[in-house]
Design a protein around this motif. Sequence first.
Motif, PDB file in Angstrom:
ATOM      1  N   ALA A  16      19.295   2.248  13.983  1.00  0.00           N
ATOM      2  CA  ALA A  16      19.528   0.868  13.557  1.00  0.00           C
ATOM      3  C   ALA A  16      18.565  -0.089  14.253  1.00  0.00           C
ATOM      4  N   VAL A  17      18.353   0.116  15.548  1.00  0.00           N
ATOM      5  CA  VAL A  17      17.400  -0.722  16.287  1.00  0.00           C
ATOM      6  C   VAL A  17      16.014  -0.607  15.660  1.00  0.00           C
ATOM      7  N   LEU A  18      15.593   0.629  15.404  1.00  0.00           N
ATOM      8  CA  LEU A  18      14.266   0.849  14.834  1.00  0.00           C
ATOM      9  C   LEU A  18      14.158   0.240  13.432  1.00  0.00           C
ATOM     10  N   PHE A  19      15.220   0.356  12.657  1.00  0.00           N
ATOM     11  CA  PHE A  19      15.215  -0.187  11.297  1.00  0.00           C
ATOM     12  C   PHE A  19      14.984  -1.699  11.302  1.00  0.00           C
ATOM     13  N   PHE A  20      15.760  -2.410  12.098  1.00  0.00           N
ATOM     14  CA  PHE A  20      15.627  -3.871  12.124  1.00  0.00           C
ATOM     15  C   PHE A  20      14.326  -4.307  12.797  1.00  0.00           C
ATOM     16  N   PHE A  21      13.853  -3.507  13.757  1.00  0.00           N
ATOM     17  CA  PHE A  21      12.579  -3.816  14.400  1.00  0.00           C
ATOM     18  C   PHE A  21      11.429  -3.699  13.402  1.00  0.00           C
ATOM     19  N   VAL A  22      11.439  -2.636  12.609  1.00  0.00           N
ATOM     20  CA  VAL A  22      10.377  -2.440  11.612  1.00  0.00           C
ATOM     21  C   VAL A  22      10.402  -3.568  10.578  1.00  0.00           C
ATOM     22  N   LEU A  23      11.593  -3.999  10.173  1.00  0.00           N
ATOM     23  CA  LEU A  23      11.694  -5.112   9.234  1.00  0.00           C
ATOM     24  C   LEU A  23      11.061  -6.383   9.792  1.00  0.00           C
ATOM     25  N   ALA A  24      11.299  -6.614  11.077  1.00  0.00           N
ATOM     26  CA  ALA A  24      10.829  -7.856  11.706  1.00  0.00           C
ATOM     27  C   ALA A  24       9.394  -7.754  12.215  1.00  0.00           C
ATOM     28  N   ILE A  49      17.484  -8.644  16.236  1.00  0.00           N
ATOM     29  CA  ILE A  49      17.243  -7.203  16.106  1.00  0.00           C
ATOM     30  C   ILE A  49      18.316  -6.438  16.873  1.00  0.00           C
ATOM     31  N   SER A  50      18.563  -6.854  18.111  1.00  0.00           N
ATOM     32  CA  SER A  50      19.529  -6.145  18.952  1.00  0.00           C
ATOM     33  C   SER A  50      20.963  -6.342  18.473  1.00  0.00           C
ATOM     34  N   LEU A  51      21.311  -7.558  18.066  1.00  0.00           N
ATOM     35  CA  LEU A  51      22.689  -7.819  17.630  1.00  0.00           C
ATOM     36  C   LEU A  51      23.021  -7.136  16.309  1.00  0.00           C
ATOM     37  N   LEU A  52      22.100  -7.156  15.372  1.00  0.00           N
ATOM     38  CA  LEU A  52      22.350  -6.518  14.083  1.00  0.00           C
ATOM     39  C   LEU A  52      22.489  -5.010  14.230  1.00  0.00           C
ATOM     40  N   ALA A  53      21.694  -4.420  15.119  1.00  0.00           N
ATOM     41  CA  ALA A  53      21.801  -2.977  15.363  1.00  0.00           C
ATOM     42  C   ALA A  53      23.176  -2.627  15.914  1.00  0.00           C
ATOM     43  N   CYS A  54      23.662  -3.426  16.866  1.00  0.00           N
ATOM     44  CA  CYS A  54      25.003  -3.185  17.411  1.00  0.00           C
ATOM     45  C   CYS A  54      26.073  -3.379  16.354  1.00  0.00           C
ATOM     46  N   TRP A  55      25.939  -4.424  15.572  1.00  0.00           N
ATOM     47  CA  TRP A  55      26.926  -4.699  14.525  1.00  0.00           C
ATOM     48  C   TRP A  55      27.021  -3.544  13.531  1.00  0.00           C
ATOM     49  N   LEU A  56      25.869  -2.983  13.187  1.00  0.00           N
ATOM     50  CA  LEU A  56      25.829  -1.922  12.179  1.00  0.00           C
ATOM     51  C   LEU A  56      26.571  -0.664  12.640  1.00  0.00           C
ATOM     52  N   VAL A  57      26.590  -0.406  13.962  1.00  0.00           N
ATOM     53  CA  VAL A  57      27.243   0.810  14.465  1.00  0.00           C
ATOM     54  C   VAL A  57      28.584   0.511  15.135  1.00  0.00           C
ATOM     55  N   GLY A  58      29.102  -0.693  14.896  1.00  0.00           N
ATOM     56  CA  GLY A  58      30.462  -0.987  15.337  1.00  0.00           C
ATOM     57  C   GLY A  58      30.620  -1.404  16.777  1.00  0.00           C
TER      58      GLY A  58
END
Length: 247
Positions: A16-24, A49-58
């Motif tokens: 998830a971190v990598l996904f949002f990082f690549v988008l940004a 990037i960090s908050l969305l990754a955490c949100w995605l995995v609960g």
Amino acid sequence: MVKLLRKTHTVLYYGAVLFFFVLAYPILRYFTFRPSKYYNQIVFLRKWISLLACWLVGIRFKVTFEATIDWTKPYVICPNHTSILDITAINYVCNQPFSFMGKIELLDNPVTNIFFKSIDIAVDRKSNISAFRSFKRAHQLVKEGRTVVIFPEGKIDDEYPPQLHEFKSGSFRIAVENQVQIIPVVLQDAWKILWDDGLKKGSRPGVIHITVLAPIDTQNLSTEASNQLQIGVYHKMKTYWDIYNDH
């Protein structure tokens, strides 16, 4: 089975971190060509990037403030350190742009590298010259009106379950010498969600509890008094740490 699930969750978190990082990345890369001009924008992207990754995995955060914080002023923020999620936790808590001070190994990480080459401060604690340059940079940022986040324990310890370890003096000297307030932050149980980098114990969804203590004034304190300040902040943070971590 539990171990496998925790390992799988860690893989999902890093993905998830990598996904949002690549988008940004394209816009982030553009901003880092002129980090002084786009400082706020880089901080904003790092945060989400960090908050969305955490949100995605609960993974969620619950914050308790001991006092109201005036986020228009610069601070030296001092959190304890047991997990890579501590970085996200501070991103969640801090309602203003700021710079982290972190270990030099973060320059080798493809995600954190771009931030530590632009707005954050990498320090090699094994090198006196590197430490001097890093703390000089922190002084400069504070003088410019920026907030700096320094983990006073210096690193995530190898001990498990983790303890609150003795603080180093650097963050307190910066606060005293620049007459800015210190905000101690107790990250109560991030290690229970993901300890260290998650590679040994894995991770899981859950709530990380954070206690933000009242800002501590450093006006009229001498450099020598920073030692007593350091001890006092440690004991106050340990009182709150022990509430969630009675081993």
